[in-house]
Design an enzyme around this catalytic site. Sequence first.
Site, PDB file in Angstrom:
ATOM      1  N   ALA A  29       0.815  -1.219   0.000  1.00  0.00           N
ATOM      2  CA  ALA A  29       0.000   0.000   0.000  1.00  0.00           C
ATOM      3  C   ALA A  29       0.844   1.263   0.000  1.00  0.00           C
ATOM      4  O   ALA A  29       1.878   1.321  -0.649  1.00  0.00           O
ATOM      5  CB  ALA A  29      -0.990  -0.036   1.155  1.00  0.00           C
ATOM      6  N   SER A  30       0.426   2.255   0.731  1.00  0.00           N
ATOM      7  CA  SER A  30       0.999   3.594   0.610  1.00  0.00           C
ATOM      8  C   SER A  30       2.452   3.704   1.026  1.00  0.00           C
ATOM      9  O   SER A  30       3.129   4.633   0.607  1.00  0.00           O
ATOM     10  CB  SER A  30       0.151   4.588   1.396  1.00  0.00           C
ATOM     11  N   ILE A  31       2.958   2.811   1.810  1.00  0.00           N
ATOM     12  CA  ILE A  31       4.367   2.893   2.193  1.00  0.00           C
ATOM     13  C   ILE A  31       5.269   2.771   0.965  1.00  0.00           C
ATOM     14  O   ILE A  31       6.373   3.300   0.938  1.00  0.00           O
ATOM     15  CB  ILE A  31       4.726   1.846   3.272  1.00  0.00           C
TER      16      ILE A  31
END
Length: 138
Positions: A29-31
């Site tokens: 995801a966003s990491i």
Amino acid sequence: RNGELVWTGYYGEQSTGVPASRETLFNVASISKVITTEAVLRLVGEGRLSLDEPMAAHWVDPDLADDPRHELLTPRMVLTHTTGFPNWRFLLEDRKLKFLHDPGTTYGYSGEGFEYLARYVEEKLDRDFGDVVNDVVI
């Protein structure tokens, strides 16, 4: 402690009714946006990319081919979440990538933008994005 792992724990579910475990695979995801940004900025530092070059010379998503605004897209717009894209195309009724705003005019958090940027890097450098990240970041 003293270089030894002393505790681990798992929270949440890997699917409905199935608890997360050591073997559960999670979406990054966003990491991954931080890693993508680092890779792109290192490529800029090496002179292999420019933040302000149009990406259309190397990549145009087929969903955007008939929209001339794709010519405006740059890596800087992706990194500043100003592409005009939705967060994810699959959240749209027709599941097709489209501009919700003109590129460069409005902030809008977009995972699609980072996917677009990775594809552009692959096409420009003729290399798998994961391999590029391994070379310049890891």
